[in-house]
Design a protein around this motif. Structure first.
Motif, mmCIF file in Angstrom:
data_model
loop_
_atom_site.group_PDB
_atom_site.id
_atom_site.type_symbol
_atom_site.label_atom_id
_atom_site.label_comp_id
_atom_site.label_asym_id
_atom_site.label_seq_id
_atom_site.Cartn_x
_atom_site.Cartn_y
_atom_site.Cartn_z
ATOM 1 N N ARG A 175 0.863 -1.177 0.000
ATOM 2 C CA ARG A 175 0.000 0.000 0.000
ATOM 3 C C ARG A 175 0.898 1.224 0.000
ATOM 4 N N SER A 183 -7.456 2.347 2.512
ATOM 5 C CA SER A 183 -7.433 2.512 1.060
ATOM 6 C C SER A 183 -7.197 1.188 0.340
ATOM 7 N N PRO A 184 -7.917 0.956 -0.783
ATOM 8 C CA PRO A 184 -7.689 -0.238 -1.593
ATOM 9 C C PRO A 184 -6.565 -0.060 -2.620
ATOM 10 N N VAL A 185 -5.922 1.096 -2.636
ATOM 11 C CA VAL A 185 -4.841 1.346 -3.599
ATOM 12 C C VAL A 185 -3.634 0.487 -3.241
ATOM 13 N N SER A 197 -2.656 1.164 -8.314
ATOM 14 C CA SER A 197 -3.879 0.733 -8.988
ATOM 15 C C SER A 197 -4.908 0.250 -7.970
ATOM 16 N N ILE A 198 -6.140 0.157 -8.444
ATOM 17 C CA ILE A 198 -7.242 -0.424 -7.682
ATOM 18 C C ILE A 198 -7.913 -1.439 -8.578
ATOM 19 N N THR A 203 -4.750 4.173 -10.836
ATOM 20 C CA THR A 203 -5.410 5.282 -10.141
ATOM 21 C C THR A 203 -5.292 6.573 -10.938
ATOM 22 N N ASP A 229 -14.429 2.883 -5.201
ATOM 23 C CA ASP A 229 -13.055 2.689 -5.670
ATOM 24 C C ASP A 229 -12.557 3.911 -6.437
ATOM 25 N N TRP A 232 -11.647 6.568 -3.992
ATOM 26 C CA TRP A 232 -10.364 6.264 -3.359
ATOM 27 C C TRP A 232 -9.215 6.627 -4.301
ATOM 28 N N ALA A 233 -9.372 6.341 -5.582
ATOM 29 C CA ALA A 233 -8.320 6.643 -6.556
ATOM 30 C C ALA A 233 -8.078 8.145 -6.645
ATOM 31 N N TYR A 236 -6.322 9.329 -3.520
ATOM 32 C CA TYR A 236 -4.905 8.962 -3.508
ATOM 33 C C TYR A 236 -4.098 9.878 -4.422
#
Length: 244
Positions: A175, A183-185, A197-198, A203, A229, A232-233, A236
């Protein structure tokens, strides 16, 4: 041929294979130019270069921390990137080069791995080795990864372990430092050329679509991911820009 007991281990629910068999090609993979690695780590390139190649200052020569010797390479392997992410956790402190080098050299000797801190083993069954190595290297306590002989990780060590996705005994994903814990990044050296990326989608591409005027919902539908998502991108990419 089936794996032998020396090839596959299970520790604290994590199954991993001998790094010499499956991990070295990933950790040795040259993924980034030095400038790009520094950008993704949100740190000055000069500092990263110092950790990678060492330098001469005030009549003293400081050898690299992340490399066994000076190489004059301006590319960064995945193993070097992962270990740099750990050192970056001390970004508000002056990293003591000689002691940190001695610490990592001791780990290299004991594990036989060029990137010992990018392996899962020292963080679970090998915490006693981490503790002994940091004491032998006379590493200042504020840079310790294990706080006592019982294997309790310090905050920087614990935060690093939880930012990494471990598989087959090595760090497979990370991460990004500026991404929050929720965060899912992720950064994966085998996806999108190692760019954040996600769900396999860059991203930067997602944020660019939103910046160009598309709604979050439209971008989510176009890329087959959730609106959350996409948000989140965008978050980020904004955080990365602010950290630069």
């Amino acid at each position: 041929m089936g794996a032998t007991g020396a090839d596959i281990y299970s520790t604290v629910g994590v199954v991993w294979c001998d790094v010499a068999m499956v991990g070295v090609t990933v950790l040795d993979r040259e993924v980034y130019a030095e400038a790009e690695a520094a950008r993704l780590l949100a740190m000055p390139q000069s500092t990263l270069h110092y950790w990678l190649e060492g330098r001469t200052q005030g009549g003293h020569t400081y050898l690299p921390i992340l490399r066994e010797q000076v190489t004059s390479r301006r590319v960064v392997t995945w193993g070097e990137f992962v270990e740099a992410a750990l050192l970056r956790g001390y970004r508000n402190q002056k990293v003591p080069m000689p002691q940190l080098r001695a610490f990592i050299e001791r780990l290299r000797e004991e594990t036989g791995a060029p990137y010992p801190l990018a392996e899962h083993r020292p963080w679970v069954s090998g915490t006693d080795l981490l503790f002994a190595a940091q004491e032998e290297a006379d590493l200042p306590p504020e840079f310790w990864l294990v706080s006592n002989g019982q294997g309790l990780l310090t905050y920087p060590g614990d935060a690093f372990v939880h930012r990494v996705t471990w598989a087959e005994g090595i760090a497979q994903r990370l991460r990004p430092p500026v991404a929050s814990n929720e965060s899912p990044v992720v950064i994966d050296p085998l996806q999108r050329f190692g760019r954040p990326s996600i769900a396999g989608v860059s991203t930067a591409a997602l944020a660019d679509e939103v910046e160009a005027g598309a709604t979050v919902e439209e971008v989510a539908e176009d890329f087959g991911i959730s609106a959350e998502d996409v948000r989140w991108a965008v978050a980020y990419e904004n955080e990365s820009a602010n950290a630069a």
